[in-house]
Design a protein around this motif. Structure first.
Motif, PDB file in Angstrom:
ATOM      1  N   PHE A 400      -1.059  -7.074   0.863  1.00  0.00           N
ATOM      2  CA  PHE A 400      -0.437  -7.657   2.054  1.00  0.00           C
ATOM      3  C   PHE A 400      -1.511  -8.224   2.978  1.00  0.00           C
ATOM      4  O   PHE A 400      -2.574  -7.626   3.149  1.00  0.00           O
ATOM      5  N   LYS A 408       3.389  -5.369   8.080  1.00  0.00           N
ATOM      6  CA  LYS A 408       2.830  -5.136   6.736  1.00  0.00           C
ATOM      7  C   LYS A 408       3.023  -3.689   6.297  1.00  0.00           C
ATOM      8  O   LYS A 408       3.508  -3.421   5.195  1.00  0.00           O
ATOM      9  N   SER A 409       2.608  -2.753   7.143  1.00  0.00           N
ATOM     10  CA  SER A 409       2.653  -1.336   6.761  1.00  0.00           C
ATOM     11  C   SER A 409       4.081  -0.856   6.561  1.00  0.00           C
ATOM     12  O   SER A 409       4.360  -0.044   5.664  1.00  0.00           O
ATOM     13  N   ALA A 412       5.298  -2.184   3.295  1.00  0.00           N
ATOM     14  CA  ALA A 412       4.544  -1.518   2.232  1.00  0.00           C
ATOM     15  C   ALA A 412       5.071  -0.111   1.991  1.00  0.00           C
ATOM     16  O   ALA A 412       5.197   0.332   0.840  1.00  0.00           O
ATOM     17  N   ASP A 431      -3.578   1.898   3.145  1.00  0.00           N
ATOM     18  CA  ASP A 431      -3.273   1.369   4.478  1.00  0.00           C
ATOM     19  C   ASP A 431      -4.570   1.023   5.208  1.00  0.00           C
ATOM     20  O   ASP A 431      -5.548   1.781   5.158  1.00  0.00           O
ATOM     21  N   THR A 474      -2.698  -2.861   2.688  1.00  0.00           N
ATOM     22  CA  THR A 474      -2.167  -3.465   3.916  1.00  0.00           C
ATOM     23  C   THR A 474      -3.240  -3.751   4.972  1.00  0.00           C
ATOM     24  O   THR A 474      -3.063  -3.431   6.149  1.00  0.00           O
TER      25      THR A 474
END
Length: 572
Positions: A400, A408-409, A412, A431, A474
């Motif tokens: 990402f 994003k997170s 994800a 992450d 991410t």
């Protein structure tokens, strides 16, 4: 059948010193400045030390380098087409003096050789690219290496070798030039045709070798490159297993395998001449040159770097000077009606010609489709299948990229939950914030530190993908060049890579600012903040683009799962 007579070949330059001198140098090396060799430099050093690069006695000085670049000859007039240089960074170059000794170490810190410095200079890399490779175009892997990887300075000087690099694989197949020439004598092989390869061998390759051997009345040396080849090539472990399987297809005691730890430059015609010199040093009397020998493919304009017949022409031009006979591989095709391979120019009218390109071969391996026996042997297909899993069995990385607060997170985490629900892959979430805390805690937010953080994530993701797992990453990853490097890292480990651009607009991200980061950046309390005081380079090569403005994380995760299944073929 092997022939009867041939000269013994050139005198090999032995740069490995005796045991007493080696011990003296090893003791003294603690006082010398040290240079940790890169993988390519280790390949070059091994072939300098074992005589494969005879008549070179070390890394080239400036006079030899410039002469080789310009006219394919050392300063004394000896034919040599490829610069063999020790590239270093500016800091190291400026820390040493002419006449100083430098300990050259492998990547574990073992001293392999000592170099006495003759020259230190900053080369014109664009000129080198033009002269040696024909154009200054980074689509050429050697030119890309020259500009993006190699150090900015060269140091030249004579070598005293303490030991050859250590290998832990296929040691029964690793002959030095002298060992190979001695083996030929033992086998009474006085004519030997060498076959250069960086690819798996299929039926047409075996046929080409058998034809050349019959014509020359010579034994066959399968001499594959196991140093550095073109990015994306089949790894040498797989290839060597293929060669060992194929060797049984040759008549008893007429063929053998020996591994060549060469770092190829993909230099086309010049490289063909270089390869011929190296094979002469290994004791070969004949050398097969194929169409577009050592060609790197297409340039940035979509044209091939070299004419497909140029390598053959240049190798033949210098064959007498080298002292080796150049043999043409020919272009063999399979004729269905005849059930055999023939020269493309000899196909009877009206008969069907069959062929599988490299692109189609990779597609068949990715899709799990059959490799027909007319194309390759069952034992070769089996070895390739061990390495190249069908696409829905491969490990992969979902990477990402997007602004802070883009979502994003969240996406994800939703994707990871759905992948875990399937239960057919191990899944690891990398992450950006967590990696910074545990893996990159010492890094700041300069461009260099951000790049290093992303590359660390990429390295871990590539290892996970290599072993069949799924890595979900991410980071913000604002820079296009760094994202491309991560993609290449994963692909080089035979994983799949999916770039996901979470393209949520800046004003939406800023409005969500739960951590107060955008406000602090606007107030000047956070420097170099992506989207405010530092750029975000939107990817033009994203595999899928998502926007959290109007869709939930679960909806977007479902969309991404469909993409992985339907578009990428990564989920069964």
């Amino acid at each position: 059948m092997p022939g009867l007579e041939t000269p013994d070949g050139p005198k090999l330059v032995d740069l490995l010193v005796g045991e007493k001198r080696a011990q003296e140098l090893k003791s003294a090396s603690a006082m010398y400045k040290s240079w940790d060799l890169t993988p390519r430099q280790i390949c070059d050093l091994e072939l300098l030390l074992n005589g494969a690069f005879s008549p070179l006695r070390g890394f080239m000085n400036k006079a030899d380098y410039e002469s080789v670049c310009q006219v394919m000859r050392l300063a004394d007039g000896t034919l040599w087409p490829m610069p063999i240089t020790l590239d270093v960074d500016e800091n190291f170059a400026k820390s040493i003096d002419i006449g100083e000794k430098v300990a050259l170490r492998d990547q574990e810190g073992v001293v392999l050789a000592v170099l006495t410095v003759d020259d230190i200079w900053k080369p014109d890399k664009s000129r080198e690219a033009e002269q040696v490779f024909g154009k200054d175009d980074t689509f050429h892997p050697a030119v890309a290496y020259l500009h993006n990887t190699a150090g900015d300075y060269y140091i030249g000087g004579k070598l005293e070798g303490l030991q050859l690099p250590v290998h832990y694989d296929f040691n029964d197949l690793r002959y030095t030039p002298q060992q190979l020439r001695d083996h030929f004598k033992k086998m009474r092989w006085t004519k030997v045709v060498a076959f250069q390869t960086r690819n798996p061998t299929h039926r047409n390759h075996v046929e080409a070798m058998l034809r050349a051997a019959k014509k020359a009345e010579a034994a066959i040396l399968i001499h594959p490159v196991v140093g550095m080849t073109k990015p994306g090539d089949v790894d040498y472990y797989t290839r060597v297993r293929v060669y060992k399987a194929v060797i049984n297809r040759f008549p008893t005691s007429t063929a053998m395998i020996s591994l060549l730890p060469l770092a190829m430059r993909m230099g086309g015609p010049r490289e063909a001449v270089w390869h011929a010199i190296i094979r002469k040093n290994y004791g070969a009397t004949h050398f097969i040159v194929g169409r577009d020998h050592a060609g790197p493919g297409k340039d940035s304009r979509g044209n091939y770097f070299y004419d497909p017949l140029a390598a053959m022409a240049l190798a033949k031009k210098y064959a007498d000077e080298i002292g080796i006979e150049i043999m043409e591989a020919g272009y063999l095709v399979y004729v269905k009606e005849l059930d055999k391979y023939v020269e493309s120019t000899e196909v009877p009218a009206g008969m069907d010609v069959m062929n599988i390109s490299g692109t189609e071969l990779r597609a068949r391996l990715a899709d799990g489709r059959e490799l027909p026996e007319w194309f390759t042997y069952p034992e070769v297909a089996a070895e390739l299948r061990r390495t190249y899993k069908p696409r829905d069995k491969q490990g992969f990385t979902v990477f990402f990229t997007g602004l802070s607060g883009s979502g994003k997170s969240t996406i994800a985490n939703a994707l990871m939950a759905k992948m875990m629900e399937r239960g057919d892959r191990t899944v690891t979430l990398l992450d950006g914030d967590i990696v910074r805390k545990h893996l990159s805690s010492e890094l700041g937010f300069s461009k260099e530190d951000r790049d290093l953080n992303v590359l660390r994530i990429g390295y871990v993701a590539a290892e996970i993908s290599k072993h069949g797992g799924v890595a979900i990453c991410t980071p913000i990853a604002p820079y296009d060049d760094t994202r491309k490097k991560v993609r290449n890292m994963v692909l080089e480990q035979r994983g799949a890579f999916v770039l996901v651009h979470v393209a949520t607009p800046l004003d939406i991200c800023e409005a969500r600012d739960r951590k107060g980061l955008y406000a602090a950046a606007r107030a000047g309390r956070i420097k170099e903040f992506t989207g405010i005081s530092d750029p975000y380079e939107e990817p033009a090569d994203a595999d899928i683009t998502l926007d959290t403005t109007e869709q939930t994380a679960e909806e977007l995760a479902n969309q991404l799962m469909l993409h992985l299944h339907e578009k990428e073929g990564l989920l069964a």
